[in-house]
Design a protein around this motif. Structure first.
Motif, mmCIF file in Angstrom:
data_model
loop_
_atom_site.group_PDB
_atom_site.id
_atom_site.type_symbol
_atom_site.label_atom_id
_atom_site.label_comp_id
_atom_site.label_asym_id
_atom_site.label_seq_id
_atom_site.Cartn_x
_atom_site.Cartn_y
_atom_site.Cartn_z
ATOM 1 N N LYS A 121 0.767 -1.194 0.123
ATOM 2 C CA LYS A 121 0.093 0.066 -0.048
ATOM 3 C C LYS A 121 0.826 1.289 0.054
ATOM 4 O O LYS A 121 0.564 2.190 -0.947
ATOM 5 C CB LYS A 121 -0.841 -0.158 1.393
ATOM 6 C CG LYS A 121 -1.635 1.042 1.363
ATOM 7 C CD LYS A 121 -2.524 1.125 2.910
ATOM 8 C CE LYS A 121 -3.218 2.497 2.930
ATOM 9 N NZ LYS A 121 -2.245 3.484 3.762
ATOM 10 N N ASP B 193 -5.234 5.900 -2.216
ATOM 11 C CA ASP B 193 -6.441 5.595 -2.196
ATOM 12 C C ASP B 193 -7.097 6.938 -1.838
ATOM 13 O O ASP B 193 -8.394 7.249 -2.358
ATOM 14 C CB ASP B 193 -7.065 4.576 -1.148
ATOM 15 C CG ASP B 193 -6.995 3.125 -1.655
ATOM 16 O OD1 ASP B 193 -5.901 2.954 -2.760
ATOM 17 O OD2 ASP B 193 -7.448 2.119 -1.012
ATOM 18 N N ARG C 284 -9.039 -0.265 -4.817
ATOM 19 C CA ARG C 284 -9.784 -1.230 -4.321
ATOM 20 C C ARG C 284 -10.002 -1.482 -2.983
ATOM 21 O O ARG C 284 -10.759 -2.108 -2.513
ATOM 22 C CB ARG C 284 -9.273 -2.436 -5.353
ATOM 23 C CG ARG C 284 -9.469 -2.397 -6.805
ATOM 24 C CD ARG C 284 -9.024 -3.538 -7.581
ATOM 25 N NE ARG C 284 -9.078 -3.135 -8.915
ATOM 26 C CZ ARG C 284 -8.695 -4.080 -10.003
ATOM 27 N NH1 ARG C 284 -8.554 -5.269 -9.575
ATOM 28 N NH2 ARG C 284 -8.308 -3.704 -11.282
ATOM 29 N N ARG C 285 -8.712 -1.497 -2.169
ATOM 30 C CA ARG C 285 -8.553 -1.886 -1.056
ATOM 31 C C ARG C 285 -9.662 -0.957 -0.126
ATOM 32 O O ARG C 285 -10.333 -1.694 0.561
ATOM 33 C CB ARG C 285 -7.310 -1.705 -0.403
ATOM 34 C CG ARG C 285 -6.919 -1.655 1.285
ATOM 35 C CD ARG C 285 -5.535 -1.066 1.526
ATOM 36 N NE ARG C 285 -5.486 -0.819 2.866
ATOM 37 C CZ ARG C 285 -5.636 0.092 3.768
ATOM 38 N NH1 ARG C 285 -6.156 1.253 3.101
ATOM 39 N NH2 ARG C 285 -5.269 0.249 4.863
ATOM 40 N N LEU D 285 -13.436 -9.376 -5.351
ATOM 41 C CA LEU D 285 -12.251 -8.761 -5.355
ATOM 42 C C LEU D 285 -11.570 -9.402 -6.516
ATOM 43 O O LEU D 285 -10.838 -10.621 -6.421
ATOM 44 C CB LEU D 285 -11.354 -8.635 -4.471
ATOM 45 C CG LEU D 285 -10.080 -7.715 -4.192
ATOM 46 C CD1 LEU D 285 -10.382 -6.205 -4.585
ATOM 47 C CD2 LEU D 285 -9.346 -7.929 -2.877
ATOM 48 N N SER E 52 -7.185 -10.140 -6.436
ATOM 49 C CA SER E 52 -7.002 -10.083 -5.117
ATOM 50 C C SER E 52 -5.651 -10.613 -4.445
ATOM 51 O O SER E 52 -5.516 -10.615 -3.416
ATOM 52 C CB SER E 52 -8.157 -11.149 -4.443
ATOM 53 O OG SER E 52 -8.109 -12.262 -5.193
ATOM 54 N N TYR F 115 -3.628 -5.564 -1.120
ATOM 55 C CA TYR F 115 -5.083 -5.684 -0.472
ATOM 56 C C TYR F 115 -4.852 -6.614 0.465
ATOM 57 O O TYR F 115 -6.036 -7.149 1.121
ATOM 58 C CB TYR F 115 -5.811 -6.536 -1.905
ATOM 59 C CG TYR F 115 -5.771 -5.587 -3.039
ATOM 60 C CD1 TYR F 115 -5.839 -3.938 -3.003
ATOM 61 C CD2 TYR F 115 -5.932 -6.308 -4.385
ATOM 62 C CE1 TYR F 115 -5.512 -3.230 -4.383
ATOM 63 C CE2 TYR F 115 -5.911 -5.339 -5.372
ATOM 64 C CZ TYR F 115 -5.942 -3.998 -5.528
ATOM 65 O OH TYR F 115 -6.048 -3.301 -6.567
ATOM 66 N N VAL G 32 -7.777 -6.218 3.264
ATOM 67 C CA VAL G 32 -9.279 -6.740 2.764
ATOM 68 C C VAL G 32 -9.302 -8.323 3.080
ATOM 69 O O VAL G 32 -10.238 -8.667 3.787
ATOM 70 C CB VAL G 32 -9.268 -6.794 1.252
ATOM 71 C CG1 VAL G 32 -10.848 -7.122 0.973
ATOM 72 C CG2 VAL G 32 -9.416 -5.094 0.955
#
Length: 238
Positions: free
Chosen positions: A148, A155, A183-184, A202, A205, A210, A213
């Motif tokens: 991330k 995000d 998407r996270r 998802l 994935s 991620y 998640v």
């Protein structure tokens, strides 16, 4: 109508009797032997999936087994939402009474809008990022292994986009597909908006960024599908 755990597991068992691919072969670049095998097999696996797409031009860019599963479960669907529009919009919308689609890129939005004009159940929204967010031309390996913190666009650039689903009441949707940007956060914001017995999907994935998640949904029954290089995970909300 909610999907029972029994039906969910039954569909999983049936489709997984003969999966499209058994496992994702992507290996850590630090693992010499595994990485060599990955580099040798990758072109063949990629070529096989591109042939599948050519043979199924109307299907969304999800793992083939995921599409099979969603087709079987389609009789349960009523209200759906997707982050990221395109072939998935045209393919899935006919299953629903109401299908919400959220897109961030204006040119693509206009292109898709024309193609779905004959689908009255689609509510299509353009939600632009707060700041400029150019498409990232990253290798497939970078996409998998970036955390991330390492990913070049956070995000937070897509706050209006990721928060769009929050305007709906809890438990409103029985189907949520996460296949767009950020998407996270989109997935995490979707948890309370999905009803019990609904499904959350998802795509890609397998990507490291991620992980939160997967951690948040670790108690949910799930079906993991793969092309051998990319994964699509389907969770059922307890």
């Amino acid at each position: 109508m909610s999907i029972s755990l029994e039906d969910f597991e039954k569909v999983k068992a049936e489709v997984m009797k003969k999966p499209y691919a058994h496992k994702n072969i992507t290996a850590s670049p630090k693992d010499g032997l595994s990485y060599l095998r990955y580099r040798l097999k990758r072109p063949l696996i990629k070529s096989r999936y591109l042939k599948y797409q050519k043979d199924h031009p109307n299907e969304p860019w999800l793992c083939p087994d995921a599409i099979k599963i969603l087709n079987v479960l389609s009789s349960y669907f009523s209200n759906g939402l997707e982050y990221g529009s395109g072939r998935s919009t045209s393919y899935f919308a006919p299953f629903f009474e109401k299908y919400v689609s959220i897109e961030h890129e204006e040119d693509w939005y206009q292109n898709v809008k024309e193609k779905i004009a004959a689908l009255p159940q689609v509510e299509y929204y353009l939600v632009k990022p707060e700041n400029e967010a150019p498409q990232q031309h990253l290798s497939s390996e970078e996409q998998v292994f970036f955390t991330k913190e390492e990913y070049p666009i956070s995000d937070e650039v897509f706050t209006s986009y990721t928060n769009f689903i929050l305007s709906y009441e809890d438990g409103y949707f029985d189907f949520i597909l996460i296949d767009g940007r950020a998407r996270r956060t989109c997935a995490l914001n979707s948890i309370e908006k999905l009803k019990s017995g609904g499904i959350l999907i998802l795509d890609n994935s397998e990507r490291k960024r991620y992980q939160k998640v997967h951690q948040a949904l670790r108690s949910w029954p799930k079906i993991e599908t793969t092309t051998g290089l990319t994964d699509t995970t389907i969770w059922r909300k307890p």
